[in-house]
Scaffold this active site. Structure first.
Site, PDB file in Angstrom:
ATOM      1  N   ASP A   1      18.183   6.826   1.097  1.00  0.00           N
ATOM      2  CA  ASP A   1      17.933   7.861   0.589  1.00  0.00           C
ATOM      3  C   ASP A   1      16.767   7.880   0.753  1.00  0.00           C
ATOM      4  O   ASP A   1      15.899   8.300  -0.064  1.00  0.00           O
ATOM      5  CB  ASP A   1      17.099   6.881  -0.907  1.00  0.00           C
TER       6      ASP A   1
ATOM      7  N   LYS B   1      18.173  13.145   2.866  1.00  0.00           N
ATOM      8  CA  LYS B   1      18.985  13.642   3.884  1.00  0.00           C
ATOM      9  C   LYS B   1      19.499  14.533   3.286  1.00  0.00           C
ATOM     10  O   LYS B   1      19.842  16.084   3.502  1.00  0.00           O
ATOM     11  CB  LYS B   1      20.236  12.562   4.222  1.00  0.00           C
TER      12      LYS B   1
ATOM     13  N   GLY C   1      24.393   8.907  -2.331  1.00  0.00           N
ATOM     14  CA  GLY C   1      23.693   9.837  -2.860  1.00  0.00           C
ATOM     15  C   GLY C   1      22.971  10.740  -2.653  1.00  0.00           C
ATOM     16  O   GLY C   1      21.889  10.143  -2.433  1.00  0.00           O
ATOM     17  N   HIS C   2      23.187  12.005  -2.470  1.00  0.00           N
ATOM     18  CA  HIS C   2      22.466  13.390  -2.110  1.00  0.00           C
ATOM     19  C   HIS C   2      21.967  14.172  -2.906  1.00  0.00           C
ATOM     20  O   HIS C   2      23.074  14.946  -3.340  1.00  0.00           O
ATOM     21  CB  HIS C   2      23.235  13.605  -0.725  1.00  0.00           C
TER      22      HIS C   2
ATOM     23  N   GLN D   1      24.025   7.072   4.504  1.00  0.00           N
ATOM     24  CA  GLN D   1      22.794   5.808   4.564  1.00  0.00           C
ATOM     25  C   GLN D   1      22.005   5.669   5.058  1.00  0.00           C
ATOM     26  O   GLN D   1      21.030   6.733   5.226  1.00  0.00           O
ATOM     27  CB  GLN D   1      23.887   4.307   4.417  1.00  0.00           C
TER      28      GLN D   1
HETATM   29  P1  GDP Z   1      19.480  10.767   0.380  1.00  0.00           P
HETATM   30  O1  GDP Z   1      20.649   9.789  -0.305  1.00  0.00           O
HETATM   31  O2  GDP Z   1      18.522  10.851   1.186  1.00  0.00           O
HETATM   32  O3  GDP Z   1      19.722  11.929   0.317  1.00  0.00           O
HETATM   33  O4  GDP Z   1      17.939  10.869  -0.867  1.00  0.00           O
HETATM   34  P2  GDP Z   1      18.435  10.064  -3.324  1.00  0.00           P
HETATM   35  O5  GDP Z   1      18.720  11.716  -2.863  1.00  0.00           O
HETATM   36  O6  GDP Z   1      19.326   9.655  -3.090  1.00  0.00           O
HETATM   37  O7  GDP Z   1      16.920  10.459  -3.329  1.00  0.00           O
HETATM   38  C1  GDP Z   1      16.023  11.183  -2.420  1.00  0.00           C
HETATM   39  C2  GDP Z   1      15.263  11.400  -3.651  1.00  0.00           C
HETATM   40  O8  GDP Z   1      13.693  12.095  -3.962  1.00  0.00           O
HETATM   41  C3  GDP Z   1      15.567  12.233  -4.599  1.00  0.00           C
HETATM   42  O9  GDP Z   1      15.747  12.291  -6.389  1.00  0.00           O
HETATM   43  C4  GDP Z   1      15.288  14.158  -4.437  1.00  0.00           C
HETATM   44  O10 GDP Z   1      15.731  15.215  -5.089  1.00  0.00           O
HETATM   45  C5  GDP Z   1      14.077  13.376  -4.108  1.00  0.00           C
HETATM   46  N1  GDP Z   1      13.213  14.289  -3.322  1.00  0.00           N
HETATM   47  C6  GDP Z   1      13.410  14.497  -2.328  1.00  0.00           C
HETATM   48  N2  GDP Z   1      12.038  15.100  -0.986  1.00  0.00           N
HETATM   49  C7  GDP Z   1      11.419  14.829  -2.158  1.00  0.00           C
HETATM   50  C8  GDP Z   1       9.889  14.750  -1.418  1.00  0.00           C
HETATM   51  O11 GDP Z   1       9.326  15.290  -0.285  1.00  0.00           O
HETATM   52  N3  GDP Z   1       8.948  15.247  -2.695  1.00  0.00           N
HETATM   53  C9  GDP Z   1      10.074  13.903  -3.087  1.00  0.00           C
HETATM   54  N4  GDP Z   1       8.933  14.188  -4.835  1.00  0.00           N
HETATM   55  N5  GDP Z   1      11.358  13.644  -4.071  1.00  0.00           N
HETATM   56  C10 GDP Z   1      11.169  13.846  -2.625  1.00  0.00           C
HETATM   57  P1  IMO Z   2      22.408   7.251   0.809  1.00  0.00           P
HETATM   58  O1  IMO Z   2      23.415   8.038   1.835  1.00  0.00           O
HETATM   59  C1  IMO Z   2      20.997   3.624  -0.540  1.00  0.00           C
HETATM   60  C2  IMO Z   2      23.221  -0.612  -0.360  1.00  0.00           C
HETATM   61  C3  IMO Z   2      24.011  -1.174  -1.485  1.00  0.00           C
HETATM   62  C4  IMO Z   2      23.881  -2.063  -0.420  1.00  0.00           C
HETATM   63  C5  IMO Z   2      24.737  -2.107   0.574  1.00  0.00           C
HETATM   64  C6  IMO Z   2      25.511  -2.165   0.512  1.00  0.00           C
HETATM   65  O2  IMO Z   2      22.115   8.314  -0.616  1.00  0.00           O
HETATM   66  O3  IMO Z   2      20.877   6.927   1.337  1.00  0.00           O
HETATM   67  P2  IMO Z   2      28.081  -0.250  -0.154  1.00  0.00           P
HETATM   68  O4  IMO Z   2      28.467  -0.012  -1.293  1.00  0.00           O
HETATM   69  O5  IMO Z   2      27.516   0.138   0.453  1.00  0.00           O
HETATM   70  O6  IMO Z   2      28.912  -1.879   0.077  1.00  0.00           O
HETATM   71  O7  IMO Z   2      26.360  -1.482  -0.637  1.00  0.00           O
HETATM   72  O8  IMO Z   2      23.934  -0.464   1.032  1.00  0.00           O
HETATM   73  N1  IMO Z   2      23.927   1.384   0.480  1.00  0.00           N
HETATM   74  C7  IMO Z   2      22.781   2.249  -0.174  1.00  0.00           C
HETATM   75  N2  IMO Z   2      21.001   2.368  -0.396  1.00  0.00           N
HETATM   76  N3  IMO Z   2      21.311   4.456  -0.246  1.00  0.00           N
HETATM   77  C8  IMO Z   2      22.461   4.803   0.038  1.00  0.00           C
HETATM   78  O9  IMO Z   2      23.110   5.759   0.396  1.00  0.00           O
HETATM   79  C9  IMO Z   2      23.636   3.353   0.131  1.00  0.00           C
HETATM   80  N4  IMO Z   2      24.861   3.346  -0.145  1.00  0.00           N
HETATM   81  C10 IMO Z   2      24.206   2.382   0.406  1.00  0.00           C
HETATM   82  O10 IMO Z   2      22.656  -0.817  -2.573  1.00  0.00           O
HETATM   83  O11 IMO Z   2      22.900  -2.854  -1.041  1.00  0.00           O
HETATM   84 MG    MG Z   3      20.828   8.450  -1.888  1.00  0.00          MG
END
Ligand code: GDP
Ligand code: IMO
Ligand code: MG
Length: 433
Positions: free
Chosen positions: A18, A21, A45-46, A234
């Site tokens: 998270d 990415k 979840g991207h 991840q």
């Molecule tokens: P990913 O899994 O690495 O793609 O990240 P996620 O989408 O799960 O989580 C990142 C969260 O932060 C999302 O809700 C994005 O919309 C948000 N986000 C990404 N970059 C920024 C930033 O620079 N500032 C803020 N406030 N939110 C951001």
């Molecule tokens: P992105 O790509 C954050 C965490 C789960 C759990 C552990 C194992 O959005 O960054 P799994 O379902 O893979 O067996 O869970 O890894 N986890 C993540 N945490 N971002 C993710 O993906 C994750 N994918 C798995 O919360 O602790």
């Molecule tokens: Mg994510």
């Protein structure tokens, strides 16, 4: 003409996922011809934000909103046909264009409905030692891949697919019966039969998509001089080998995973972008030395809107952990850093930075074997916050001095330059350094 020196870039999360990415891949996509996912599955979840819209991708690579880019799902990815179809249907993209731009490796593995049940069963029997899995069936699917009994996406075209499915399902039901009653476990609130019906419908859609020898496609593309970016899911601290085991995911989330998950050679890796938050979060169970349980942690959660993109669970929040970040950059051979969610710190007067750990009477700067050891305590240095908005800042030279100092502090510690600084969820909120 072929370009034998051409290499593929890789973008990876340096923490527990998270890191942002999805947003950064979307921003970088205009520079690339191909965006390729190489591991993980719908546990990811991207999030992408542009034109006032927010989209969360789980299996589809984050380059999908750029029409000229091919998006590839590699052999290292595990696919749940049901969530994949739902994701496709939810996207506001012409479906013909989407199907033309999306390629799937015939060697990717399928998440069966019973893999999802097994995920729930294993978590239940682990009790208070549960991983906090996303319950998407990731662990059991990779287990079957390595046990050499898994079903691959390419299998759906063969006449004995249903037979193979039934055999594997029976094998799983046997395992489940050892631990309890099948009726006690649901898949997204559905019974096995209900989910299975949807699953086979989605298999029909999948069989109409472009299932290809993705490793051949990507090697040819690199040879032709096309620009390829491999998108990690991840983060390194969730890597099956180098993460905080056993509280990890079941794939290699690190740079070398791009080679095995797409089929190109290590010598073909170019830039490795290491992406990290300006602080730290973790969702699910497992050690997190710099986790905050006070009002500062709550503030990070609220300001950063730290709720899981896949499960909606609140993310645990804490200060940045530089020994862990340095370790992640070492394992991945990171060449450029990307720092995100810097705006979340806008109102903090002080920012703490973990620069080492205290272990009993020792001071250590390396990553310890057991990050969860009770005797391990983070040691912090404090830097001054900037206490101002970063809106409309596009050039690093216009950034507040305190932010410049924070970035330099990290660069000096890690010894790798920060190239981009993200200041908000939208595509446009970015400082280029
Ligand atoms: P990913 O899994 O690495 O793609 O990240 P996620 O989408 O799960 O989580 C990142 C969260 O932060 C999302 O809700 C994005 O919309 C948000 N986000 C990404 N970059 C920024 C930033 O620079 N500032 C803020 N406030 N939110 C951001
Ligand atoms: P992105 O790509 C954050 C965490 C789960 C759990 C552990 C194992 O959005 O960054 P799994 O379902 O893979 O067996 O869970 O890894 N986890 C993540 N945490 N971002 C993710 O993906 C994750 N994918 C798995 O919360 O602790
Ligand atoms: Mg994510």
């Amino acid at each position: 003409m072929t370009d034998t020196n051409k290499k593929a870039d890789v973008l990876l999360g340096m923490q527990w996922g998270d890191e942002g990415k999805g947003k950064i891949v979307d921003v970088l996509t205009p520079k690339y011809d191909i965006i390729a996912r190489f591991q993980g599955g719908p546990n990811a979840g991207h999030t992408l934000e542009f034109d006032g819209k927010k989209i969360i991708l789980h299996t589809i690579p984050s380059g999908i909103f750029h029409e000229k880019t091919v998006n590839l799902i590699g052999n290292g990815v595990v696919i749940d046909p049901v969530t994949f179809q739902a994701e496709i249907q939810s996207l506001d993209i012409d479906k013909q264009v989407l199907f033309e731009n999306l390629l799937i490796s015939n060697k990717s593995h399928l998440i069966l409905p019973t893999h999802r049940l097994l995920d729930a069963v294993y978590e239940k029997i682990k009790g208070d030692k549960k991983i906090g899995s996303t319950l998407k069936g990731i662990g059991p699917t990779y287990t079957d891949k390595y046990a050499r009994v898994g079903l691959r996406t390419g299998n759906i075209k063969s006449s004995n697919f249903n037979k193979k499915y039934k055999e594997l399902k029976e094998f799983h039901l046997n395992q489940i019966s050892n631990f309890g009653n099948l009726k006690d476990f649901k898949i997204s609130e559905m019974s096995l039969e209900e989910y299975e019906e949807k699953w086979f419908n989605s298999i029909k859609m999948l069989s109409q998509m472009q299932l290809v020898d993705a490793e051949v496609f990507i090697n040819l593309a690199i040879k032709k001089g096309l620009n390829v970016l491999a998108e990690g899911a991840q983060g390194s601290l969730l890597d099956i080998d180098f993460g905080s085991y056993p509280y990890v995911t079941s794939s290699n989330t690190i740079a070398s995973g791009a080679c095995t998950g797409l089929g190109f050679a290590p010598s073909k890796i170019g830039d490795v972008y290491g992406i990290f938050k300006a602080y730290c979060t973790r969702v699910g169970e497992g050690p997190f030395p710099t986790e905050l349980f006070d009002d500062k942690g709550e503030k990070l959660k609220v300001e950063g809107n730290e709720f899981g993109s896949t499960t909606g669970r609140p993310r645990r929040c804490g200060w940045i952990d530089l020994p862990a970040l340095k370790y992640a950059t070492m394992i991945n051979g990171v060449t450029k850093l990307i720092m995100t969610k810097v705006d979340v710190l806008n109102s903090f007067d002080e920012i703490k930075v973990c620069t080492k750990y205290k272990y009993k009477d020792e001071t250590i700067t390396d990553m310890p074997f057991d990050l969860g050891d009770k005797n391990l305590k983070p040691v912090y240095e404090t830097v001054k916050g900037w206490q101002s908005s970063l809106d409309n800042i596009e050039n690093f030279s216009d950034a507040p001095e305190e932010l410049k100092n924070y970035v330099s502090f990290i660069e000096e510690y890690i010894q790798i330059p920060v190239k981009y600084i993200s200041t908000g969820p939208d595509r446009k909120q970015l400082i280029i350094k």
